[in-house]
Design an enzyme around this catalytic site. Structure first.
Site, PDB file in Angstrom:
ATOM      1  N   ALA A  95      35.348  34.773  53.203  1.00 17.83           N
ATOM      2  CA  ALA A  95      34.756  36.038  53.621  1.00 17.83           C
ATOM      3  C   ALA A  95      33.790  35.819  54.782  1.00 17.83           C
ATOM      4  O   ALA A  95      33.369  34.693  55.066  1.00 17.83           O
ATOM      5  CB  ALA A  95      34.015  36.683  52.447  1.00 17.83           C
ATOM      6  N   GLU A  99      32.413  29.827  46.178  1.00 19.46           N
ATOM      7  CA  GLU A  99      31.331  30.825  46.119  1.00 19.46           C
ATOM      8  C   GLU A  99      30.126  30.354  45.310  1.00 19.46           C
ATOM      9  O   GLU A  99      28.990  30.740  45.595  1.00 19.46           O
ATOM     10  CB  GLU A  99      31.868  32.144  45.538  1.00 19.46           C
ATOM     11  CG  GLU A  99      32.776  32.927  46.475  1.00 19.46           C
ATOM     12  CD  GLU A  99      34.227  32.520  46.397  1.00 19.46           C
ATOM     13  OE1 GLU A  99      35.071  33.232  46.961  1.00 19.46           O
ATOM     14  OE2 GLU A  99      34.526  31.473  45.759  1.00 19.46           O
ATOM     15  N   GLU A 150      41.840  33.889  47.786  1.00 17.40           N
ATOM     16  CA  GLU A 150      42.100  35.104  47.006  1.00 17.40           C
ATOM     17  C   GLU A 150      43.191  35.950  47.654  1.00 17.40           C
ATOM     18  O   GLU A 150      44.039  36.532  46.959  1.00 17.40           O
ATOM     19  CB  GLU A 150      40.801  35.895  46.846  1.00 17.40           C
ATOM     20  CG  GLU A 150      39.812  35.199  45.911  1.00 17.40           C
ATOM     21  CD  GLU A 150      38.428  35.833  45.906  1.00 17.40           C
ATOM     22  OE1 GLU A 150      37.934  36.167  44.822  1.00 17.40           O
ATOM     23  OE2 GLU A 150      37.845  35.999  47.008  1.00 17.40           O
ATOM     24  N   GLY A 166      37.611  34.010  49.894  1.00 23.17           N
ATOM     25  CA  GLY A 166      38.463  35.168  50.103  1.00 23.17           C
ATOM     26  C   GLY A 166      39.808  34.817  50.685  1.00 23.17           C
ATOM     27  O   GLY A 166      40.803  35.514  50.437  1.00 23.17           O
TER      28      GLY A 166
END
Length: 257
Positions: free
Chosen positions: A62, A131, A111, A108
């Site tokens: 992210a 994370e 993901e 991300g």
């Protein structure tokens, strides 16, 4: 300017993330990706999607800088929901989405890759959910999809330590379908996408609808849906062509009808 490019070749839509240096998944990229999915959904000739990143990474995660502009739990929850909704859409898409992963798929980025139906990865790629090192947790369904592929014990280890694994290990765990040396991953993923796109469109759509029954419904519901789909495809022109081509020992010429 779009953070993505979309090219359609031989009924395969190639989406390339272009946000150097890390292809970080900003809210802009998420929006652009959603819009590209809209375009693909409207083009009935497309039968497979290939998703990759430009430069050194698939996606390193992210956009952390964007986090600082958010205010309070509701903003963060909203960002999480936006990513989850998009990735759920990808997972439930009517044609297969193939991720070609090189460099790194972290946070991300992983993901997003896990929402794809097939993952080809470079042997030396870094794969993980780091994370925890920021004092946060995955927010785009990483805690839910990772255990599906690697099992709960390995998911606990990967998420709680934040330590990435290699692409070759990801393949050995079932997190990736196959791993390949270096940039060969792109060639192999493109070959796979073209192979899939050469099949009958209605049959592809039925497969995409049926396989999710294996983890969302009972076995009885799944086989009943399969029987219904089996009967439906046999009424298609492609089924007649496929069977006739087999008898005549030639390659079928599907019309997606």
């Amino acid at each position: 300017m779009s953070t993505l490019t979309l090219q359609v070749k031989e009924q395969v839509a190639e989406i390339t993330i272009q946000s150097p240096p890390a292809n970080a998944l900003s809210s802009t990229i998420l929006q652009d990706l959603s819009e590209e999915m809209d375009r693909i959904e409207q083009d009935e000739s497309i039968k497979a999607i290939l998703l990759k990143g430009e430069g050194k990474f698939f996606s390193a995660g992210a956009d952390i800088k964007e986090f600082t502009s958010l205010q309070g739990a509701s903003d963060y929850e909203g960002l999480s929901s936006k990513g989850q909704d998009l990735f759920n859409r990808i997972e439930n898409f009517h044609i297969p989405v193939i991720a070609a992963i090189h460099g790194a798929a972290l946070g991300g980025g992983l993901e997003l890759a896990m929402a794809c139906h097939i993952r080809y990865v470079a042997d030396e790629a870094k794969i993980g959910l780091p994370e925890i090192n920021l004092g946060i947790v995955p927010g785009f369904a990483g805690t839910q999809r990772l255990p599906r592929y690697v099992g709960a014990p390995k998911a606990y280890e990967m998420i709680l330590t934040g330590v990435p694994i290699t692409g070759s290990e990801a393949a050995s765990l079932g997190l990736a379908n196959q791993s390949f040396p270096g940039e060969e991953v792109f060639e192999q993923a493109e070959k796979l996408a073209r192979t899939i796109a050469s099949k009958s469109g209605p049959a592809i759509n039925q497969v995409m609808n049926l396989i999710p029954y294996a983890h969302t419904s009972t076995f009885s519901e799944g086989v009943n849906a399969e029987a219904s789909a089996f009967g439906e495809v046999f009424g298609n022109e492609d089924a007649k062509e496929g069977i006739q081509a087999f008898i005549e020992k030639r390659k079928p010429e599907f019309k997606d009808k």
